[in-house]
Design a protein around this motif. Structure first.
Motif, PDB file in Angstrom:
ATOM      1  N   MET A   1      40.430  -5.489 135.742  1.00 29.49           N
ATOM      2  CA  MET A   1      39.496  -4.422 135.324  1.00 29.49           C
ATOM      3  C   MET A   1      40.217  -3.444 134.407  1.00 29.49           C
ATOM      4  SD  MET A   1      37.326  -1.838 137.749  1.00 29.49           S
ATOM      5  CE  MET A   1      36.272  -0.575 137.041  1.00 29.49           C
ATOM      6  N   PHE A   2      39.625  -3.186 133.244  1.00 23.95           N
ATOM      7  CA  PHE A   2      40.262  -2.317 132.258  1.00 23.95           C
ATOM      8  C   PHE A   2      40.204  -0.852 132.692  1.00 23.95           C
ATOM      9  CE2 PHE A   2      39.930   0.405 128.449  1.00 23.95           C
ATOM     10  CZ  PHE A   2      41.152   0.110 127.876  1.00 23.95           C
ATOM     11  N   ARG A   3      41.328  -0.151 132.491  1.00 21.37           N
ATOM     12  CA  ARG A   3      41.413   1.283 132.775  1.00 21.37           C
ATOM     13  C   ARG A   3      42.013   1.983 131.570  1.00 21.37           C
ATOM     14  NH1 ARG A   3      45.429   2.089 136.167  1.00 21.37           N
ATOM     15  NH2 ARG A   3      44.736   4.112 136.956  1.00 21.37           N
ATOM     16  N   PHE A   4      41.530   3.167 131.281  1.00 18.22           N
ATOM     17  CA  PHE A   4      42.165   4.000 130.258  1.00 18.22           C
ATOM     18  C   PHE A   4      42.506   5.332 130.898  1.00 18.22           C
ATOM     19  CE2 PHE A   4      42.095   7.208 126.864  1.00 18.22           C
ATOM     20  CZ  PHE A   4      43.150   6.714 126.100  1.00 18.22           C
ATOM     21  N   ASP A   5      43.797   5.556 131.088  1.00 14.38           N
ATOM     22  CA  ASP A   5      44.292   6.735 131.779  1.00 14.38           C
ATOM     23  C   ASP A   5      45.152   7.558 130.823  1.00 14.38           C
ATOM     24  OD1 ASP A   5      45.370   8.622 133.403  1.00 14.38           O
ATOM     25  OD2 ASP A   5      46.395   7.243 134.767  1.00 14.38           O
ATOM     26  N   PRO A   6      44.623   8.641 130.245  1.00 20.67           N
ATOM     27  CA  PRO A   6      45.397   9.434 129.290  1.00 20.67           C
ATOM     28  C   PRO A   6      46.586  10.159 129.918  1.00 20.67           C
ATOM     29  CG  PRO A   6      43.341  10.545 129.812  1.00 20.67           C
ATOM     30  CD  PRO A   6      43.278   9.184 130.450  1.00 20.67           C
ATOM     31  N   TYR A   7      46.687  10.129 131.257  1.00 17.43           N
ATOM     32  CA  TYR A   7      47.836  10.715 131.941  1.00 17.43           C
ATOM     33  C   TYR A   7      48.961   9.705 132.132  1.00 17.43           C
ATOM     34  CZ  TYR A   7      44.575  14.465 133.112  1.00 17.43           C
ATOM     35  OH  TYR A   7      43.663  15.489 133.042  1.00 17.43           O
ATOM     36  N   SER A   8      48.715   8.454 131.781  1.00 16.24           N
ATOM     37  CA  SER A   8      49.677   7.389 132.042  1.00 16.24           C
ATOM     38  C   SER A   8      50.843   7.423 131.050  1.00 16.24           C
ATOM     39  CB  SER A   8      48.979   6.028 131.942  1.00 16.24           C
ATOM     40  OG  SER A   8      49.913   4.992 131.841  1.00 16.24           O
TER      41      SER A   8
ATOM     42  N   GLU B   1      39.882   8.246 135.390  1.00 14.81           N
ATOM     43  CA  GLU B   1      41.107   9.044 135.420  1.00 14.81           C
ATOM     44  C   GLU B   1      40.959  10.346 134.630  1.00 14.81           C
ATOM     45  OE1 GLU B   1      41.987   4.868 136.323  1.00 14.81           O
ATOM     46  OE2 GLU B   1      40.947   5.841 134.666  1.00 14.81           O
ATOM     47  N   ALA B   2      40.282  10.273 133.478  1.00 10.74           N
ATOM     48  CA  ALA B   2      40.078  11.466 132.660  1.00 10.74           C
ATOM     49  C   ALA B   2      38.821  12.230 133.063  1.00 10.74           C
ATOM     50  CB  ALA B   2      39.984  11.080 131.185  1.00 10.74           C
ATOM     51  N   ASN B   3      37.944  11.559 133.808  1.00  9.61           N
ATOM     52  CA  ASN B   3      36.661  12.123 134.218  1.00  9.61           C
ATOM     53  C   ASN B   3      35.815  12.492 133.001  1.00  9.61           C
ATOM     54  OD1 ASN B   3      34.780  12.883 136.201  1.00  9.61           O
ATOM     55  ND2 ASN B   3      35.398  15.026 136.083  1.00  9.61           N
ATOM     56  N   MET B   4      35.813  11.606 132.037  1.00 16.65           N
ATOM     57  CA  MET B   4      34.994  11.821 130.829  1.00 16.65           C
ATOM     58  C   MET B   4      34.802  10.507 130.098  1.00 16.65           C
ATOM     59  SD  MET B   4      37.616  13.845 128.231  1.00 16.65           S
ATOM     60  CE  MET B   4      38.153  15.028 129.439  1.00 16.65           C
ATOM     61  N   TRP B   5      33.848  10.506 129.179  1.00 20.19           N
ATOM     62  CA  TRP B   5      33.620   9.370 128.304  1.00 20.19           C
ATOM     63  C   TRP B   5      34.691   9.341 127.219  1.00 20.19           C
ATOM     64  CZ3 TRP B   5      29.952   5.922 129.705  1.00 20.19           C
ATOM     65  CH2 TRP B   5      28.952   6.365 130.574  1.00 20.19           C
ATOM     66  N   VAL B   6      34.956   8.148 126.686  1.00 24.04           N
ATOM     67  CA  VAL B   6      35.923   7.986 125.605  1.00 24.04           C
ATOM     68  C   VAL B   6      35.249   7.267 124.445  1.00 24.04           C
ATOM     69  CG1 VAL B   6      38.165   7.050 124.904  1.00 24.04           C
ATOM     70  CG2 VAL B   6      37.815   7.811 127.277  1.00 24.04           C
ATOM     71  N   LEU B   7      35.226   7.913 123.282  1.00 31.96           N
ATOM     72  CA  LEU B   7      34.733   7.292 122.054  1.00 31.96           C
ATOM     73  C   LEU B   7      35.945   6.921 121.210  1.00 31.96           C
ATOM     74  CD1 LEU B   7      31.648   9.501 121.081  1.00 31.96           C
ATOM     75  CD2 LEU B   7      31.778   7.523 122.614  1.00 31.96           C
ATOM     76  N   SER B   8      35.995   5.662 120.782  1.00 33.60           N
ATOM     77  CA  SER B   8      37.201   5.135 120.151  1.00 33.60           C
ATOM     78  C   SER B   8      36.994   4.606 118.740  1.00 33.60           C
ATOM     79  CB  SER B   8      37.778   4.013 121.027  1.00 33.60           C
ATOM     80  OG  SER B   8      36.770   3.056 121.342  1.00 33.60           O
TER      81      SER B   8
END
Length: 387
Positions: free
Chosen positions: A1-8, A33-40
């Motif tokens: 399962m993909f995760r995006f953690d900006p604290y990592s 992890e960020a508790n928000m949506w991510v637009l990339s």
């Protein structure tokens, strides 16, 4: 399962594989992890930047916002209040004032280079980029020189986050409080003793009979010091990092310094130090099959948009001849960075001097120590070997 953690730490070290997966498979992604949506994707980010009525900055623009900062700075207000603030602050950033920094930047760069003359290796961060940005900023604000180390240390802490607690830690909040009080004392001092400096210019700035309130001046100074020291130092460091890893590009700039400005823009695209900023939704938005709700926070991943092949073909390649118009290195929309002219001038002049006196350098470290920050990305140390 993909995760995006900006604290990592893995994202700090190399966010670009994560960004590619986001763009290709999860262009509108909820990060627990960020508790928000991510637009990339580039187009989605630019749409958000141009639609401040939907994607508001009024609740803060940093991924981890500082208390009491939202609503008092250019980056944390929306029109019409933002327009008023921008007009007043821009009044202090005249073209003449920016152009007048050319020789101070050149002199500062050469002082830093004098100090490393003859050394076989040097740390670009502590011995060049930080020294130049702190020196120039202290001159611009006319700050007491004995405070240089303290101000630099606090500015660095302000942009960091704690990867364990996933928020600003006590030391980061204390640094922001210290800087706010320091800015307040500077405003009081300049009101009593005006000078030929940016603080006095902010105090006296007037457009259509309006002036900045004391708190607005205080928060603006706090933000400008943070951005002027850490953001600009981070960009200079990333530019050196790119050139160290791309020796052919560096040799081209040494042979033809007129190319530095274009190479700088490509560095801002390829490896911007300003990676991610946030917005708050003012209405529900459906995008890529997802429904983002009013009140949700949204991360605009500038660093990902700059590597989007849909906008920049072969975006993973560092090409100093690219001339990447529309890159997100300075953001965009109504909240485009006010200091872009100063940052471009300072970077160009500093690298003219660096490449003149240190034309050949390579990176010593295989693994770099990266700053722990959800918003900015740059190494805390970049050791370079000369020759």
């Amino acid at each position: 399962m993909f995760r995006f953690d900006p604290y990592s730490p893995a994202v700090d070290a190399d966010p670009f594989p994560f960004y590619k997966t986001l763009r290709d498979e999860h262009p509108c992604f909820w990060s627990d992890e960020a508790n928000m949506w991510v637009l990339s994707r580039y187009d989605d980010i630019v749409t958000a930047l141009n639609d401040w009525e939907t994607y508001s900055s009024a609740r803060g623009n940093l991924m981890d916002e500082m208390p009491n900062r939202a609503g008092a700075t250019l980056g944390t207000t929306d029109p019409p209040r933002h327009d008023r603030l921008r007009g007043l602050v821009q009044f202090a950033f005249t073209k003449k004032a920016v152009e007048g920094l050319t020789e101070p930047v050149r002199a500062s760069a050469n002082r830093a280079l004098d100090a490393i003359q003859g050394e076989k290796t040097f740390d670009f961060v502590s011995q060049f980029s930080s020294k130049v940005t702190v020196d120039v900023l202290f001159g611009l604000f006319n700050l007491p020189r004995e405070n240089e180390k303290m101000v630099r240390d606090k500015a660095v802490l302000m942009v960091q986050s704690d990867p364990a607690t996933r928020q600003k830690g006590p030391e980061h909040l204390a640094a922001f409080q210290w800087m706010s009080e320091y800015a307040k004392s500077l405003v009081e001092l300049r009101k009593a003793e005006p000078g030929d400096d940016l603080i006095t210019a902010l105090i006296t700035a007037e457009v259509d009979g309006e002036k900045l309130a004391d708190r607005e001046i205080q928060m603006t100074i706090t933000t400008l010091i943070m951005a002027g020291i850490e953001s600009l130092s981070g960009f200079l460091t990333m530019f050196a990092y790119n050139l160290a890893d791309h020796p052919d590009a560096r040799r081209q700039l040494v042979a033809n310094p007129a190319l530095i400005a274009d190479a700088m823009e490509e560095s801002l695209r390829y490896n911007t130090s300003a990676q991610r900023f946030r917005r708050c939704l003012q209405r529900d938005v459906e995008l890529h099959g997802q429904v983002m709700r009013q009140g949700d926070f949204v991360c605009l991943a500038y660093g990902s948009g700059n590597r989007d092949d849909r906008r920049f073909p072969n975006a993973h390649i560092y090409d100093i001849a690219r001339k990447p118009k529309g890159h997100l290195g300075f953001g965009g929309g109504v909240h485009a960075c006010l200091g872009t002219a100063f940052a471009r001038l300072a970077s160009k002049v500093a690298f003219e001097e660096l490449l003149k006196r240190v034309p050949d350098f390579t990176r010593v470290q295989d693994q770099l120590p990266w700053m722990s920050s959800t918003t900015f990305r740059s190494p805390t140390r970049l050791e370079l070997a000369v020759g």
